[in-house]
Design a protein around this motif. Structure first.
Motif, mmCIF file in Angstrom:
data_model
loop_
_atom_site.group_PDB
_atom_site.id
_atom_site.type_symbol
_atom_site.label_atom_id
_atom_site.label_comp_id
_atom_site.label_asym_id
_atom_site.label_seq_id
_atom_site.Cartn_x
_atom_site.Cartn_y
_atom_site.Cartn_z
ATOM 1 N N GLN A 181 0.822 -1.204 0.000
ATOM 2 C CA GLN A 181 0.000 0.000 0.000
ATOM 3 C C GLN A 181 0.858 1.257 0.000
ATOM 4 O O GLN A 181 0.550 2.246 -0.675
ATOM 5 C CB GLN A 181 -0.935 -0.013 1.205
ATOM 6 C CG GLN A 181 -1.897 1.168 1.249
ATOM 7 C CD GLN A 181 -2.829 1.114 2.445
ATOM 8 O OE1 GLN A 181 -2.690 0.252 3.308
ATOM 9 N NE2 GLN A 181 -3.775 2.026 2.509
ATOM 10 N N SER A 182 1.953 1.227 0.747
ATOM 11 C CA SER A 182 2.832 2.394 0.801
ATOM 12 C C SER A 182 3.856 2.407 -0.331
ATOM 13 O O SER A 182 4.414 3.462 -0.645
ATOM 14 C CB SER A 182 3.568 2.423 2.155
ATOM 15 O OG SER A 182 4.330 1.241 2.344
ATOM 16 N N TRP A 183 4.099 1.266 -0.932
ATOM 17 C CA TRP A 183 5.061 1.189 -2.042
ATOM 18 C C TRP A 183 4.496 1.876 -3.281
ATOM 19 O O TRP A 183 5.191 2.575 -4.007
ATOM 20 C CB TRP A 183 5.394 -0.269 -2.331
ATOM 21 C CG TRP A 183 6.718 -0.498 -2.982
ATOM 22 C CD1 TRP A 183 7.463 0.396 -3.693
ATOM 23 C CD2 TRP A 183 7.470 -1.712 -2.951
ATOM 24 N NE1 TRP A 183 8.631 -0.184 -4.122
ATOM 25 C CE2 TRP A 183 8.664 -1.479 -3.683
ATOM 26 C CE3 TRP A 183 7.245 -2.969 -2.400
ATOM 27 C CZ2 TRP A 183 9.633 -2.480 -3.860
ATOM 28 C CZ3 TRP A 183 8.210 -3.958 -2.579
ATOM 29 C CH2 TRP A 183 9.383 -3.712 -3.303
ATOM 30 N N MET A 184 3.221 1.636 -3.565
ATOM 31 C CA MET A 184 2.507 2.288 -4.659
ATOM 32 C C MET A 184 3.221 2.098 -6.002
ATOM 33 O O MET A 184 3.506 3.060 -6.728
ATOM 34 C CB MET A 184 2.315 3.785 -4.373
ATOM 35 C CG MET A 184 1.509 4.063 -3.128
ATOM 36 S SD MET A 184 1.208 5.819 -2.820
ATOM 37 C CE MET A 184 0.032 6.178 -4.123
ATOM 38 N N VAL A 185 3.516 0.845 -6.343
ATOM 39 C CA VAL A 185 4.133 0.538 -7.637
ATOM 40 C C VAL A 185 3.045 0.511 -8.700
ATOM 41 O O VAL A 185 2.044 -0.191 -8.540
ATOM 42 C CB VAL A 185 4.861 -0.821 -7.582
ATOM 43 C CG1 VAL A 185 5.544 -1.102 -8.912
ATOM 44 C CG2 VAL A 185 5.873 -0.824 -6.449
ATOM 45 N N PRO A 186 3.189 1.255 -9.784
ATOM 46 C CA PRO A 186 2.156 1.268 -10.830
ATOM 47 C C PRO A 186 1.966 -0.111 -11.452
ATOM 48 O O PRO A 186 2.916 -0.892 -11.588
ATOM 49 C CB PRO A 186 2.701 2.272 -11.857
ATOM 50 C CG PRO A 186 3.687 3.098 -11.105
ATOM 51 C CD PRO A 186 4.284 2.199 -10.086
ATOM 52 N N SER A 187 0.730 -0.408 -11.824
ATOM 53 C CA SER A 187 0.379 -1.649 -12.530
ATOM 54 C C SER A 187 0.734 -2.894 -11.726
ATOM 55 O O SER A 187 1.153 -3.908 -12.286
ATOM 56 C CB SER A 187 1.061 -1.697 -13.904
ATOM 57 O OG SER A 187 0.705 -0.588 -14.685
ATOM 58 N N GLN A 367 -2.451 2.009 -14.888
ATOM 59 C CA GLN A 367 -3.421 1.339 -14.015
ATOM 60 C C GLN A 367 -3.275 1.883 -12.602
ATOM 61 O O GLN A 367 -3.127 1.148 -11.638
ATOM 62 C CB GLN A 367 -3.208 -0.175 -14.044
ATOM 63 C CG GLN A 367 -3.368 -0.793 -15.427
ATOM 64 C CD GLN A 367 -3.172 -2.299 -15.419
ATOM 65 O OE1 GLN A 367 -3.073 -2.926 -14.363
ATOM 66 N NE2 GLN A 367 -3.109 -2.886 -16.585
ATOM 67 N N ALA A 368 -3.288 3.193 -12.498
ATOM 68 C CA ALA A 368 -3.067 3.849 -11.206
ATOM 69 C C ALA A 368 -4.254 3.623 -10.279
ATOM 70 O O ALA A 368 -5.415 3.598 -10.702
ATOM 71 C CB ALA A 368 -2.836 5.340 -11.410
ATOM 72 N N SER A 369 -3.950 3.473 -8.991
ATOM 73 C CA SER A 369 -4.987 3.322 -7.973
ATOM 74 C C SER A 369 -5.601 4.678 -7.670
ATOM 75 O O SER A 369 -5.015 5.726 -7.974
ATOM 76 C CB SER A 369 -4.380 2.733 -6.701
ATOM 77 O OG SER A 369 -3.422 3.621 -6.155
ATOM 78 N N PRO A 370 -6.783 4.691 -7.040
ATOM 79 C CA PRO A 370 -7.379 5.984 -6.648
ATOM 80 C C PRO A 370 -6.460 6.810 -5.756
ATOM 81 O O PRO A 370 -6.418 8.035 -5.860
ATOM 82 C CB PRO A 370 -8.651 5.563 -5.907
ATOM 83 C CG PRO A 370 -8.987 4.207 -6.459
ATOM 84 C CD PRO A 370 -7.674 3.565 -6.753
ATOM 85 N N GLU A 371 -5.697 6.133 -4.875
ATOM 86 C CA GLU A 371 -4.765 6.853 -4.003
ATOM 87 C C GLU A 371 -3.669 7.526 -4.826
ATOM 88 O O GLU A 371 -3.279 8.669 -4.541
ATOM 89 C CB GLU A 371 -4.139 5.895 -2.982
ATOM 90 C CG GLU A 371 -5.104 5.325 -1.961
ATOM 91 C CD GLU A 371 -5.928 4.161 -2.502
ATOM 92 O OE1 GLU A 371 -6.844 3.714 -1.801
ATOM 93 O OE2 GLU A 371 -5.646 3.712 -3.636
ATOM 94 N N SER A 372 -3.181 6.833 -5.852
ATOM 95 C CA SER A 372 -2.138 7.405 -6.698
ATOM 96 C C SER A 372 -2.647 8.605 -7.479
ATOM 97 O O SER A 372 -1.943 9.613 -7.620
ATOM 98 C CB SER A 372 -1.601 6.337 -7.656
ATOM 99 O OG SER A 372 -1.034 5.258 -6.950
ATOM 100 N N ILE A 373 -3.871 8.496 -7.979
ATOM 101 C CA ILE A 373 -4.452 9.606 -8.728
ATOM 102 C C ILE A 373 -4.649 10.820 -7.820
ATOM 103 O O ILE A 373 -4.347 11.956 -8.202
ATOM 104 C CB ILE A 373 -5.793 9.170 -9.352
ATOM 105 C CG1 ILE A 373 -5.554 8.041 -10.371
ATOM 106 C CG2 ILE A 373 -6.498 10.351 -10.009
ATOM 107 C CD1 ILE A 373 -6.824 7.455 -10.931
#
Length: 701
Positions: A181-187, A367-373
């Motif tokens: 969750q904290s790493w936030m690697v795309p796709s 394929q970004a998550s809502p958190e990433s956006i």
């Protein structure tokens, strides 16, 4: 004329001899299947020459059978047709970087395999940007730490979106879910499955392997059998060797279609005769088993449908062609010509900066998550011309967090009065850990701000320390470095949120608590009824300028050292406002807890309930990080109670890099003042008129 006749006679004799010899060889080959040749005379049957000749004939016959089987398989595949082909006409799992060739050198199929033949579906080539699924079993603190190195290597080589499927226990689930969750690697997607719920599916399978209940493996165990040559043309699968299940490749279509109901049937039949279930299951499914003909290390299996053939030499390795199974530390010390290559590869990913793996896949849809956006939107709204842009950006930075980096064990107390010491540190304060563990016997929650390489140095340090390795009630949480500022309040919050007791002692790692403080605080929690009231218990802070100190064992001894000048009240010389409201003069003679009022810049070390407000993460580096927290406690109407028989002592150390920046940079100090004003405004909006006194007090300074 006589010479001519003699020559013809010799030619005739040689021809007759050759015919007899060929006839004898043909009959010999025909009788080998039923045992020793009947044409060998008893006196010649056991001679070395007979054995050599018999072996040569046998090898010739084996090659003929292998060629016949290859032709039969080729005809069967042509008659059954082929699966849907991709535009480039290739088959197989090319995402594994493996060859799909199944040429003449392939091993022989046994009669048992022919009788149990199942039609094997072919998988099409993996397309660019196609999602690849990766499954892994992981349980416990140590395995969760080790699997991160594996994940790094996969992310480094990936060219496709990934979906990790982790079968975990509760511990690994908590650690890995927080990490990803904290790493936030795309796709990259992650799913977790409770191992306890899945055990019933495989618990009926007997297993004596030390690595617990593994279901299927596709790597043959290489064991040297006494009396057998080390290398053979086709070693096959010797009974008793079985498979090494450390590296697993599961193909969904084959597992569903190729095996079907045969799994249970094979198991029940073979387990009755004490045979190796995994070995027999794979061999009875022609779709799953073929022996790798190359005897070079490591010996492995490859799937016929689709074919996957790992290379045997490191210099031939592609990105996804081979997996080395090092589940035991002893395997790092084996004598093998390839060990050094794999050891260096392992150490590279062990200390590799995981932040570098947060890259987008080139040419694939995002394929970004809502958190990433949401994060990206917030970053775009920042004004790059703002002189405090770096400070504001730091507040939005998401740091990778690895919870419980080392083994952790904690049993809650029955009286619900337990207290966790909460602190944060970086690599330059590592030497304080052993002393704190000697002074505080209760649970500890520590957040460590480190790089990947520093985290491995800490691991070696902790494992070599007799004090640290014997303390299992200390939770170490790694917050990985990123950015130019020390996110001190973010790191504090990680330690605070992962405390498992009803109460927390919020301190700094360069302070040593007095001996017996843990028990004294637990009694004070009951005495002051903290379970039903909002109180913050203040532990008075002192300091010494000496690196060698005979630590006081009581309040009386501490007061004596104060009078002698060995100890001072904390920051008396440089920042008296920080602790002056503690009222040290009253503390000297007090025997009962007393209440003090909040004053500007007050930053004591306190004991509070675990559900207290978090630290404000806009404050990074040096300045106002604790002051803002005490201010919010006061805004929430916590009573500040000073404990009369408690104390802690600050140990000397070199100044931090952040305080040096604060002292040398006027822009740093200006931005800190800007952040203070914004904090006051936010506090007023949050708490209304009650918080106006803080803004007034700040303007009067």
């Amino acid at each position: 004329m006589n010479l001519l006749c003699r020559g013809r006679l010799k030619l005739l004799v040689a021809s007759l001899t050759a015919i007899v010899l060929l006839t004898w060889l043909y009959l010999l080959a025909g009788n080998l299947e039923n045992g020793r040749s009947l044409l060998l005379a008893p006196c010649l049957a056991d001679t070395p020459a007979a054995h050599v000749l018999e072996r040569a004939v046998l090898e010739s016959r084996v090659r003929e059978v292998e060629e016949e089987n290859r032709q039969i398989r080729l005809q069967l595949s042509q008659s059954q047709g082929t699966a849907a082909q991709q535009p480039d006409g290739n088959y197989g799992n090319q995402q594994w970087g493996a060859s799909a060739d199944t040429g003449p050198e392939d091993g022989d199929n046994t009669a048992e395999e022919k009788n149990n033949h199942t039609e094997c579906p072919r998988s099409p080539t993996v397309q660019k940007c196609e999602l690849i699924h990766v499954a892994c079993v992981c349980a416990g603190h140590n395995a969760s730490r080790d699997v991160v190195t594996l994940v790094k290597s996969v992310l480094f080589h990936r060219r496709n979106p990934l979906h990790f499927h982790f079968i975990t226990d509760t511990v690994a689930n908590r650690i890995l879910s927080s990490l990803f969750q904290s790493w936030m690697v795309p796709s990259v997607q992650v799913s977790f499955y409770d191992a306890d719920e899945l055990k019933s599916e495989v618990s009926w399978i007997p297993n004596k392997h030390y690595s617990d209940k593994q279901v299927i493996g596709l790597v043959r165990t290489r064991v040297t059998v006494p009396g057998e040559p080390r290398r053979t043309t086709n070693p096959g699968l010797t009974l008793g060797r079985g498979f090494n299940t450390g590296a697993i490749l599961l193909l969904g279509a084959i597992m569903r279609i190729g095996l079907g109901a045969d799994v249970r049937l094979t198991a029940e039949r073979e387990l009755m005769s004490n045979a190796q279930y995994i070995t027999r299951l794979i061999r009875t499914s022609q779709c799953l088993y073929k022996a790798e003909p190359d005897p070079g290390p490591p010996v492995a299996l490859f799937l016929e449908c689709p074919a996957v053939r790992p290379h045997s030499r490191p210099e031939q390795l592609g990105a996804k062609q081979e997996v080395i199974h090092w589940n035991s530390p002893k395997k790092l010390r084996v004598k093998n010509k390839h060990v050094e290559f794999f050891r260096n590869l392992y150490l590279t990913f062990l200390e590799y900066d995981g932040n570098l793996l947060r890259r987008e896949l080139f040419g694939c849809p995002s394929q970004a998550s809502p958190e990433s956006i949401q994060l990206q939107t917030a970053l775009e709204e920042l004004d790059e011309d703002d002189q405090c842009y770096d400070f504001r950006r730091e507040r939005l930075t998401v740091h990778r967090v690895h919870l419980y980096f080392l083994q952790y064990e904690y049993t809650p107390t029955e009286d619900d009065t337990d207290i966790t010491l909460v602190a944060q540190l970086s690599m330059d304060r590592l030497q304080m850990l052993e002393a704190i563990c000697k002074h505080w016997e209760g649970p500890i929650s520590l957040a460590l701000y480190m790089s990947d390489a520093e985290a491995q140095q800490f691991l070696r340090y902790a494992q070599a320390s007799e004090v640290l390795k014997n303390r299992k009630n200390v939770g170490y949480h790694i917050v990985y470095k990123e950015g130019q500022f020390y996110p001190v309040n973010l790191v504090r919050n990680v330690a605070l949120k992962n405390a498992n007791t009803p109460y927390v002692f919020l301190t700094d790692v360069d302070f040593l608590p007095m001996y017996g403080l843990y028990d004294y605080l637990r009694k004070s929690v009951v005495q002051l009824d903290m379970a039903h009231t909002k109180k913050a218990l203040v532990v008075p802070a002192f300091e010494t300028l000496r690196y060698r100190l005979s630590f006081p064992k009581s309040k009386a001894e501490l007061l004596s050292m104060l009078d002698m000048g060995t100890l001072y009240t904390f920051r008396y010389h440089v920042w008296p406002k920080g602790h002056a409201p503690t009222n040290y003069a009253k503390w000297r003679t007090s025997t009962t807890p007393y209440k003090v009022e909040w004053e500007p810049d007050f930053e004591p070390y306190v004991v509070v309930r675990r559900d207290c407000p978090e630290y404000d993460q806009r404050f990074v580096g040096f300045g106002w990080n604790k002051v803002s927290h005490i201010m919010e406690l006061d805004a929430q109407e916590y009573d500040l109670m000073v404990l009369p028989n408690a104390f802690m002592i600050h140990m000397p150390h070199a100044p931090s890099f952040d305080i040096s920046k604060f002292r040398s940079s006027s822009s740093y100090r200006n931005c800190l003042n800007t952040l203070k004003d914004e904090f006051h405004q936010d506090l007023s909006r949050k708490y209304g008129a009650t918080a106006l006194k803080y803004l007034t007090a700040q303007r009067n300074i």
